[in-house]
Write a protein that holds these residues in place. Structure first.
Motif, PDB file in Angstrom:
ATOM      1  N   HIS A  50      -8.992   8.463 -11.219  1.00  0.00           N
ATOM      2  CA  HIS A  50      -7.772   9.142 -10.788  1.00  0.00           C
ATOM      3  C   HIS A  50      -6.606   8.163 -10.666  1.00  0.00           C
ATOM      4  N   LEU A  51      -5.511   8.454 -11.337  1.00  0.00           N
ATOM      5  CA  LEU A  51      -4.257   7.732 -11.141  1.00  0.00           C
ATOM      6  C   LEU A  51      -3.401   8.570 -10.205  1.00  0.00           C
ATOM      7  N   ILE A  52      -3.020   7.988  -9.067  1.00  0.00           N
ATOM      8  CA  ILE A  52      -2.361   8.736  -7.997  1.00  0.00           C
ATOM      9  C   ILE A  52      -0.974   8.159  -7.756  1.00  0.00           C
ATOM     10  N   ALA A  53       0.015   9.019  -7.628  1.00  0.00           N
ATOM     11  CA  ALA A  53       1.381   8.560  -7.382  1.00  0.00           C
ATOM     12  C   ALA A  53       1.460   7.830  -6.039  1.00  0.00           C
ATOM     13  N   ALA A  54       2.122   6.673  -6.036  1.00  0.00           N
ATOM     14  CA  ALA A  54       2.250   5.855  -4.835  1.00  0.00           C
ATOM     15  C   ALA A  54       3.714   5.510  -4.585  1.00  0.00           C
ATOM     16  N   GLY A  55       4.041   5.207  -3.327  1.00  0.00           N
ATOM     17  CA  GLY A  55       5.360   4.684  -2.985  1.00  0.00           C
ATOM     18  C   GLY A  55       6.512   5.495  -3.545  1.00  0.00           C
ATOM     19  N   GLY A  56       7.425   4.790  -4.222  1.00  0.00           N
ATOM     20  CA  GLY A  56       8.602   5.444  -4.781  1.00  0.00           C
ATOM     21  C   GLY A  56       8.268   6.458  -5.858  1.00  0.00           C
ATOM     22  N   THR A  57       7.159   6.250  -6.565  1.00  0.00           N
ATOM     23  CA  THR A  57       6.742   7.229  -7.575  1.00  0.00           C
ATOM     24  C   THR A  57       6.290   8.521  -6.915  1.00  0.00           C
ATOM     25  N   ALA A  58       5.590   8.408  -5.773  1.00  0.00           N
ATOM     26  CA  ALA A  58       5.202   9.611  -5.028  1.00  0.00           C
ATOM     27  C   ALA A  58       6.435  10.324  -4.479  1.00  0.00           C
ATOM     28  N   LEU A  59       7.394   9.546  -3.984  1.00  0.00           N
ATOM     29  CA  LEU A  59       8.641  10.130  -3.487  1.00  0.00           C
ATOM     30  C   LEU A  59       9.378  10.871  -4.601  1.00  0.00           C
ATOM     31  N   PHE A 228      -8.988   4.901   5.328  1.00  0.00           N
ATOM     32  CA  PHE A 228      -8.455   4.149   4.192  1.00  0.00           C
ATOM     33  C   PHE A 228      -7.235   3.346   4.633  1.00  0.00           C
ATOM     34  N   THR A 229      -6.909   2.317   3.833  1.00  0.00           N
ATOM     35  CA  THR A 229      -5.636   1.625   3.995  1.00  0.00           C
ATOM     36  C   THR A 229      -5.200   1.077   2.643  1.00  0.00           C
ATOM     37  N   VAL A 247      -5.714  11.830   2.475  1.00  0.00           N
ATOM     38  CA  VAL A 247      -5.888  11.452   1.069  1.00  0.00           C
ATOM     39  C   VAL A 247      -6.576  12.541   0.253  1.00  0.00           C
ATOM     40  N   LEU A 248      -7.663  13.077   0.766  1.00  0.00           N
ATOM     41  CA  LEU A 248      -8.504  14.009   0.006  1.00  0.00           C
ATOM     42  C   LEU A 248      -8.489  15.424   0.574  1.00  0.00           C
ATOM     43  N   PRO A 249      -8.656  16.434  -0.281  1.00  0.00           N
ATOM     44  CA  PRO A 249      -8.766  16.342  -1.740  1.00  0.00           C
ATOM     45  C   PRO A 249      -7.403  16.089  -2.390  1.00  0.00           C
ATOM     46  N   LEU A 250      -7.407  15.401  -3.495  1.00  0.00           N
ATOM     47  CA  LEU A 250      -6.168  15.127  -4.206  1.00  0.00           C
ATOM     48  C   LEU A 250      -5.579  16.421  -4.779  1.00  0.00           C
ATOM     49  N   LYS A 251      -4.253  16.433  -4.917  1.00  0.00           N
ATOM     50  CA  LYS A 251      -3.562  17.571  -5.527  1.00  0.00           C
ATOM     51  C   LYS A 251      -2.891  17.117  -6.816  1.00  0.00           C
ATOM     52  N   LYS A 252      -2.862  17.992  -7.799  1.00  0.00           N
ATOM     53  CA  LYS A 252      -2.176  17.691  -9.055  1.00  0.00           C
ATOM     54  C   LYS A 252      -0.854  18.451  -9.089  1.00  0.00           C
ATOM     55  N   ASP A 265      -2.215  15.398   1.881  1.00  0.00           N
ATOM     56  CA  ASP A 265      -1.103  15.544   2.829  1.00  0.00           C
ATOM     57  C   ASP A 265      -0.009  14.554   2.463  1.00  0.00           C
ATOM     58  N   TYR A 266       0.620  14.791   1.325  1.00  0.00           N
ATOM     59  CA  TYR A 266       1.668  13.879   0.868  1.00  0.00           C
ATOM     60  C   TYR A 266       2.864  13.868   1.817  1.00  0.00           C
ATOM     61  N   ASP A 267       3.056  14.960   2.560  1.00  0.00           N
ATOM     62  CA  ASP A 267       4.158  15.010   3.512  1.00  0.00           C
ATOM     63  C   ASP A 267       3.976  13.944   4.602  1.00  0.00           C
ATOM     64  N   TRP A 268       2.761  13.822   5.116  1.00  0.00           N
ATOM     65  CA  TRP A 268       2.490  12.802   6.136  1.00  0.00           C
ATOM     66  C   TRP A 268       2.699  11.404   5.556  1.00  0.00           C
ATOM     67  N   TYR A 269       2.164  11.198   4.367  1.00  0.00           N
ATOM     68  CA  TYR A 269       2.263   9.887   3.721  1.00  0.00           C
ATOM     69  C   TYR A 269       3.722   9.486   3.488  1.00  0.00           C
ATOM     70  N   LEU A 270       4.505  10.382   2.917  1.00  0.00           N
ATOM     71  CA  LEU A 270       5.903  10.063   2.613  1.00  0.00           C
ATOM     72  C   LEU A 270       6.745   9.934   3.876  1.00  0.00           C
TER      73      LEU A 270
END
Length: 300
Positions: A50-59, A228-229, A247-252, A265-270
Motif C-alpha cells: 500500500h502506498l499511502i498519502a502522507a504529510g502535504g500529499t495527504a493534505l 504506530f508512529t 490508520v486502519l482500515p485504509l480508505k481509497k 481517520d485522516y481528519d485526526w491525522y491532518l
C-alpha cells in the motif's frame, strides 16, 4: 527548529546561485511525480503493498483532490513490513528507471528516510550540493513503525530515535558541506542553528553519515503492537503517534486522475499536523521553492 521547507521562507534572501521554481515548473513537476506514483503503485499493487498519502500529499488529497497547487514534492507512507518487501523486488522491477536511496541500500542514502528517485532527471537542492549521490526528482517514503505501549519505554525510544535523526543529518551536512547552503543559512535568521548543527556534525563525524542513517533506521524498528508512529515525520517520533483505528482500515480516495490510500481517520491525522487544514493560506504564507538546478529531461 528543523530545516524544512516551511522554514526556508523566513530564513532570508536566496543566494545568486538559487533558482526559484515558476508556476510552470511546479505543474511539470507534479506531472512527473504523478507518473512516478502511477508506475510505482502499479508494481506495488501486484505485490499487495500500500502506498499511502502522507504529510502535504495527504493534505492536498483531501483539500484539493490532488497536489497542493504550490507544493513541490510528494510524500508517501509505507508500513515497515511492506517496505522491506518492496526493497526485495525494487531493482528487478523498477531499478531500470529509478534509484532507491535508503539507509543500508546499495544506491546509498542522502537522508534518514527512503527516497525513490527518477533517473534521467535533475533536482538539486542546497543541502545535497556536494553529496556523491544522484540528484533527481524523488518521492519521499515515510515508514510507519510500531511503537512501545509502555510510557517509559516509549520515552526512551523517542529520545534515542529523535537524537539519531538529528545527529545523522548534522553529520551529513558537515561531511558533504554545501557552499550555497552555508551561504544561505549564515546570512539568515537560521545562522546560529546552522553553526550548532555543523558543530555536532563535526564532533560526531568519526562515523559516516550513511552509517548514522542506518543506525536511525535500526533504532526506529519495534515489535508488533497496537500503536504506530512515524519517526521520519514532521513532528518526529513523539509527535506523530497513531492509534490503530486512526490508520486502519485504509480508505481509497481521488488523487488527480487516479486514486490513493489515506488513513481511516485522516481528519485526526491532518488536524494533528496542520490544525484547521481546510483553510487555504494566503499567498505570502505559502512555501517558497528554491533549488540549484532543475531539469526534467537530462541525466543528473
Amino acid at each position: 527548529m528543523a530545516v524544512k521547507k516551511q522554514h526556508f521562507s523566513s530564513l532570508g534572501s536566496p543566494t545568486d546561485s538559487m533558482y526559484s521554481m515558476t508556476d510552470e515548473d511546479i505543474k511539470r513537476l507534479h506531472q512527473v511525480l504523478l507518473d512516478m506514483y502511477k508506475e510505482i503503485n502499479e508494481v506495488c499493487r501486484k505485490h499487495k503493498i500500500h502506498l499511502i498519502a502522507a504529510g502535504g500529499t495527504a493534505l492536498g488529497t483531501i483539500r484539493h483532490k490532488g497536489f497542493i497547487p504550490w507544493d513541490d514534492d510528494m510524500d508517501l507512507f509505507m508500513f515497515r513490513s511492506e517496505f522491506e518487501k518492496f526493497r526485495k523486488f525494487f531493482y528487478e522491477e523498477l531499478g531500470e528507471r529509478y534509484y532507491l536511496l535508503a539507509p543500508g541500500n546499495k544506491d546509498g542514502a542522502n537522508c534518514f528516510l527512503p527516497r525513490i528517485m527518477k533517473k534521467g532527471t535533475t533536482l538539486l537542492g542546497m543541502i545535497d550540493e556536494a553529496a556523491p549521490y544522484p540528484h533527481g526528482i524523488y518521492i519521499d517514503i515515510n515508514i510507519i513503525e510500531y511503537a512501545p505501549r509502555n510510557k517509559v519505554m516509549f520515552g526512551i525510544k523517542s529520545l534515542m530515535c529523535d537524537s539519531l535523526r538529528f545527529i545523522s543529518y548534522s553529520v551529513y551536512w558537515s561531511q558533504y558541506k554545501s557552499r550555497s547552503f552555508a551561504d544561505f543559512m549564515l546570512h539568515s535568521k537560521g545562522n546560529k542553528y546552522y553553526r550548532f548543527r555543523m558543530l555536532i556534525g563535526k564532533v560526531l563525524g568519526f562515523r559516516k553519515a550513511e552509517d548514522w542513517f542506518a543506525l536511525f533506521d535500526k533504532c526506529v524498528k519495534h515489535r508488533r503492537s497496537d500503536v504506530f508512529t512515524v519517526p521520519s515525520g514532521t513532528k518526529k517520533y513523539r509527535g506523530e503517534v497513531l492509534k490503530k483505528n486512526v490508520v486502519l482500515p485504509l480508505k481509497k480516495v481521488i488523487f488527480e486522475d487516479t486514486s490513493i490510500f489515506v488513513f481511516n481517520d485522516y481528519d485526526w491525522y491532518l488536524s494533528n499536523l496542520y490544525g484547521d487544514y481546510m483553510v487555504i493560506p494566503d499567498q505570502q504564507n505559502r512555501e517558497r521553492h528554491l533549488c540549484l538546478k532543475l531539469d526534467f529531461d537530462s541525466e543528473s
